[in-house]
Design a protein around this motif. Structure first.
Motif, mmCIF file in Angstrom:
data_model
loop_
_atom_site.group_PDB
_atom_site.id
_atom_site.type_symbol
_atom_site.label_atom_id
_atom_site.label_comp_id
_atom_site.label_asym_id
_atom_site.label_seq_id
_atom_site.Cartn_x
_atom_site.Cartn_y
_atom_site.Cartn_z
ATOM 1 N N VAL A 54 15.852 3.666 26.038
ATOM 2 C CA VAL A 54 15.505 4.122 27.392
ATOM 3 C C VAL A 54 14.059 3.786 27.718
ATOM 4 N N GLY A 55 13.193 3.880 26.746
ATOM 5 C CA GLY A 55 11.779 3.602 26.969
ATOM 6 C C GLY A 55 10.983 3.975 25.736
ATOM 7 N N ASP A 56 9.685 3.711 25.784
ATOM 8 C CA ASP A 56 8.802 4.100 24.688
ATOM 9 C C ASP A 56 8.566 5.601 24.749
ATOM 10 N N ALA A 57 8.949 6.311 23.688
ATOM 11 C CA ALA A 57 8.796 7.770 23.604
ATOM 12 C C ALA A 57 9.333 8.451 24.859
ATOM 13 N N PRO A 58 10.618 8.298 25.152
ATOM 14 C CA PRO A 58 11.175 8.903 26.380
ATOM 15 C C PRO A 58 11.127 10.428 26.325
ATOM 16 N N GLU A 59 10.974 11.043 27.492
ATOM 17 C CA GLU A 59 10.992 12.500 27.579
ATOM 18 C C GLU A 59 12.416 13.008 27.368
ATOM 19 N N VAL A 60 12.514 14.243 26.879
ATOM 20 C CA VAL A 60 13.801 14.870 26.615
ATOM 21 C C VAL A 60 13.996 16.043 27.569
ATOM 22 N N VAL A 61 15.162 16.098 28.195
ATOM 23 C CA VAL A 61 15.522 17.192 29.102
ATOM 24 C C VAL A 61 16.671 17.978 28.476
ATOM 25 N N PHE A 62 16.488 19.280 28.298
ATOM 26 C CA PHE A 62 17.575 20.161 27.872
ATOM 27 C C PHE A 62 18.237 20.728 29.127
ATOM 28 N N MET A 63 19.558 20.582 29.228
ATOM 29 C CA MET A 63 20.318 21.098 30.369
ATOM 30 C C MET A 63 21.255 22.215 29.883
ATOM 31 N N PHE A 64 21.223 23.361 30.579
ATOM 32 C CA PHE A 64 22.009 24.523 30.176
ATOM 33 C C PHE A 64 23.075 24.823 31.229
ATOM 34 N N PRO A 65 24.366 24.738 30.864
ATOM 35 C CA PRO A 65 25.432 25.015 31.840
ATOM 36 C C PRO A 65 25.573 26.502 32.132
ATOM 37 N N GLY A 66 26.327 26.815 33.180
ATOM 38 C CA GLY A 66 26.598 28.201 33.536
ATOM 39 C C GLY A 66 27.924 28.680 32.973
ATOM 40 N N GLY A 67 28.531 29.641 33.649
ATOM 41 C CA GLY A 67 29.766 30.231 33.148
ATOM 42 C C GLY A 67 30.966 29.316 33.300
ATOM 43 N N GLY A 68 32.014 29.618 32.533
ATOM 44 C CA GLY A 68 33.278 28.908 32.647
ATOM 45 C C GLY A 68 33.495 27.807 31.637
ATOM 46 N N ALA A 69 32.461 27.423 30.873
ATOM 47 C CA ALA A 69 32.602 26.302 29.927
ATOM 48 C C ALA A 69 32.966 26.774 28.523
ATOM 49 N N GLN A 70 33.027 28.094 28.308
ATOM 50 C CA GLN A 70 33.216 28.627 26.959
ATOM 51 C C GLN A 70 34.619 28.366 26.427
ATOM 52 N N TYR A 71 34.753 28.413 25.108
ATOM 53 C CA TYR A 71 36.071 28.398 24.464
ATOM 54 C C TYR A 71 35.946 29.082 23.110
ATOM 55 N N ALA A 72 37.014 29.712 22.692
ATOM 56 C CA ALA A 72 37.019 30.421 21.413
ATOM 57 C C ALA A 72 36.798 29.435 20.277
ATOM 58 N N GLY A 73 35.899 29.770 19.370
ATOM 59 C CA GLY A 73 35.619 28.907 18.230
ATOM 60 C C GLY A 73 34.560 27.859 18.483
ATOM 61 N N MET A 74 33.907 27.873 19.638
ATOM 62 C CA MET A 74 32.896 26.854 19.919
ATOM 63 C C MET A 74 31.758 26.946 18.901
ATOM 64 N N ALA A 75 31.383 25.796 18.350
ATOM 65 C CA ALA A 75 30.289 25.663 17.388
ATOM 66 C C ALA A 75 30.563 26.391 16.078
ATOM 67 N N ARG A 76 31.816 26.619 15.725
ATOM 68 C CA ARG A 76 32.139 27.315 14.468
ATOM 69 C C ARG A 76 31.554 26.582 13.253
ATOM 70 N N GLN A 141 17.438 26.020 19.734
ATOM 71 C CA GLN A 141 16.602 26.256 18.558
ATOM 72 C C GLN A 141 16.986 25.325 17.411
ATOM 73 N N LEU A 142 18.290 25.050 17.260
ATOM 74 C CA LEU A 142 18.742 24.129 16.221
ATOM 75 C C LEU A 142 18.171 22.738 16.447
ATOM 76 N N TRP A 143 18.283 22.237 17.666
ATOM 77 C CA TRP A 143 17.781 20.898 17.960
ATOM 78 C C TRP A 143 16.270 20.825 17.778
ATOM 79 N N MET A 144 15.564 21.869 18.173
ATOM 80 C CA MET A 144 14.114 21.845 17.998
ATOM 81 C C MET A 144 13.745 21.889 16.520
ATOM 82 N N SER A 145 14.562 22.580 15.704
ATOM 83 C CA SER A 145 14.286 22.606 14.269
ATOM 84 C C SER A 145 14.490 21.237 13.638
ATOM 85 N N TRP A 146 15.252 20.380 14.276
ATOM 86 C CA TRP A 146 15.450 19.001 13.808
ATOM 87 C C TRP A 146 14.453 18.036 14.453
#
Length: 587
Positions: A54-76, A141-146
């Protein structure tokens, strides 16, 4: 890959540390060399990812969705394998559990056979919203720890609360309380709903009437209406009668509508009871589409208006896309925001990824996570590779220093065979066919428009497939001289924009390029009234390398454009006209 006995981790380490990184990169996650080779051969875009830097040292944007995207077992799997993610999930659930009368963790990670009951329970706003918020925050927090840290934050609806928490506007515990209250208040609101409509904001407002509100503007031609179920049903019927695409959103709450006004006071009371602070990471506001100011962030009235007002997500992406060197990562379940961001005309698809898999994807969350980290590197950013290699000593192994293993394969030369065309007359059963041979003759298109006399004609949209002989270019120049709106499509090696306002696609690759073209034009709300197809016009028998003149002409068949026309009619109701070739006879 199949011919080496070296551990795959050593192969990966050698490729990363012993090779120069190029502009075009490919990443995949595999357990063995044979599996990696199979994946490369299959080239499934859901498992093998190709990106350009994308470019030299591209900026990173974290996007957070709203309600309705959940599902049981997500990120288990992440909860079981990533300590940082598990720590923040446990902390969040510990804060929330005393406020509720059920075991939220049992709904989030249900036992076998309990999935359906858990999915149903998670549809309640007071259950799903705080769980989504905790998952989003733990993912960040996980992504920032990486080592992947955000330069900008963007949330959609409730997701902006999570962004504010990560930016330090409110504490983790305060945000959980706010989002849980938000869900509880939603539980008290009379049943309503939301309807996604393929119209721009101003066009949709004309359809809303006195009972419905514009809940969100998600793209140039995609908005959401919100309000009572009966009014939404009536709107949907009218839109479908007018052949306008619309689809119900899987939620029973009329979010961002006047139906929320009875709960705004209690929401504001909670906000006035906590100390809101200045953001430490820039946030793009849903209210304005611009960067959230310190005064807005610390104002309870801003967050109350945010709960009630229209979400200007399309403006947020427009603001961010002004800087092209950015990577967009959706921090939450599903891929709704990833899809919306990728539809913006100034954002390329390979700039946008999702941190968590869609629930229908058959892949482990941990393997998916590592693949997304690799994709961030492939876009030109970086992460903490030491965590990937681990404490084991990695060894450089011998690998080919060239792209292909140059093994000779001898092919016997063939003999040229040309069948002579018979010069004698063939007997024809019907006397009226004597003296004729089959031929093609050009016939003027069934079109009442004369491009040589366009001055003063109404301005319309033309999609023109340009030939290499120059005939189409002359027509385009004449159309543009008379003020017509023209978009051109040229044949090339792959799909993309040509830098002049037009497009390039590869006719040899079949439908993929046409589908991408349709999606690009629809995202810009550009609907052609006319399609002019010149790809069958030739001035000699030249052809592109790797094909023949016959296959080149066949791949540019007008029937592909007609197939495009049918999909356009289903989606945006466009018309298609083009000069066909009709069979005839030549004496």
């Amino acid at each position: 890959m199949r011919e080496t006995d070296a551990p795959l981790a050593d192969v990966a380490w050698t490729l990363k540390e012993g090779r120069r990184a190029f502009e075009k990169r490919r990443v995949l996650v595999a357990e063995t060399g044979a599996q990696a080779a199979d994946m490369l051969e299959a080239n499934d875009p859901r498992r093998v990812f190709e990106h350009g830097v994308v470019g030299d040292a591209p900026e990173v944007v974290f996007m957070f969705p709203g309600g309705g995207a959940q599902y049981a077992g997500m990120a288990r799997d992440l909860y079981e394998t990533e300590p940082v993610f598990a720590e923040w999930m446990d902390r969040g659930l510990a804060v929330l559990q005393p406020r509720i009368e059920y075991d939220l963790k049992a709904l989030w990670l249900p036992e076998a056979g309990e999935e359906a009951a858990a999915e149903k329970a998670l549809t309640r706003p007071s259950v799903q919203l705080p769980l989504i918020m905790i998952v989003e925050y733990a993912l960040a927090q996980l992504w920032m720890s990486w080592g992947v840290t955000p330069d900008r934050l963007l949330g959609h609806s409730m997701g902006e609360n999570t962004a504010a928490c990560l930016a330090g506007v409110m504490t983790f515990e305060e945000c959980i309380g706010l989002v849980h209250l938000r869900g509880q208040l939603f539980d008290t609101v009379p049943e309503g709903g939301m309807l996604a409509v393929s119209l721009g904001a101003e066009a949709l407002r004309e359809w809303l009437g006195d009972e419905l509100d514009l809940a969100s503007v998600n793209g140039p031609g995609l908005c959401v209406a919100s309000g009572p179920q009966a009014a939404l049903n009536a709107l949907q019927a009218r839109l479908e009668a007018a052949d306008i695409d619309c689809q119900r959103v899987a939620i029973d709450i009329a979010a961002h509508s006047r139906m929320l006004e009875p709960i705004l006071a209690r929401f504001g009371d909670y906000l006035r009871g906590i100390a809101l602070k200045t953001p430490q990471i820039p946030i793009i506001s849903n209210r304005s589409g611009k960067e959230l100011s310190a005064e807005e962030a610390m104002s309870p009235e801003y967050w109350v208006a945010h709960l009630r007002g229209t979400v200007q997500f399309a403006d947020c992406i427009a603001t961010l896309s002004a800087q092209p060197a950015r990577i967009y990562i959706e921090m939450g379940p599903g891929k709704a925001l990833s899809s919306l961001a990728a539809q913006h005309p100034e954002v390329n698809r390979d700039q946008v990824i999702a941190a968590l898999r869609h629930k229908d994807e058959v892949v482990g969350d941990d393997a998916y996570f590592i693949a997304q980290l690799g994709r961030v590197w492939a876009m030109g950013s970086d992460f903490d590779w030491h965590q990937l290699w681990g404490e084991a000593k990695r060894n450089r192994v011998e690998l080919p220093s060239y792209a292909f293993q140059r093994k000779p394969y001898f092919i016997e030369p063939g003999e040229a065979r040309v069948e002579a065309v018979p010069t004698h007359l063939m007997r024809q059963a019907a006397i009226e066919d004597w003296g004729y041979v089959p031929a093609w003759k050009p016939v003027a298109a069934d079109c009442d428009i004369d491009v040589e006399a366009m001055d003063g004609a109404p301005i319309e949209r033309w999609l023109v497939f340009l030939d290499e002989a120059g005939l189409g270019r002359a027509v385009v120049e004449r159309l543009r001289a008379s003020g017509q709106d023209v978009v051109t499509v040229r044949a090339g090696d792959g799909y993309g924009r040509d830098g002049e306002g037009g497009f390039v696609l590869s006719p040899e690759r079949g439908r993929d390029g046409y589908d991408a073209l349709l999606e690009d034009l629809a995202s810009r709300d550009w609907k052609p009234e006319h399609i002019a197809h010149f790809w069958l016009v030739t001035k000699d028998r030249s052809h592109r390398p790797g094909s023949s003149f016959f296959t080149a002409i066949k791949s540019r068949d007008f029937t592909r454009c007609c197939s495009l026309r049918k999909r356009w009619r289903r989606r945006i109701g466009a018309l298609c006209r083009s000069p066909p070739l009709r069979p005839g006879r030549r004496r």
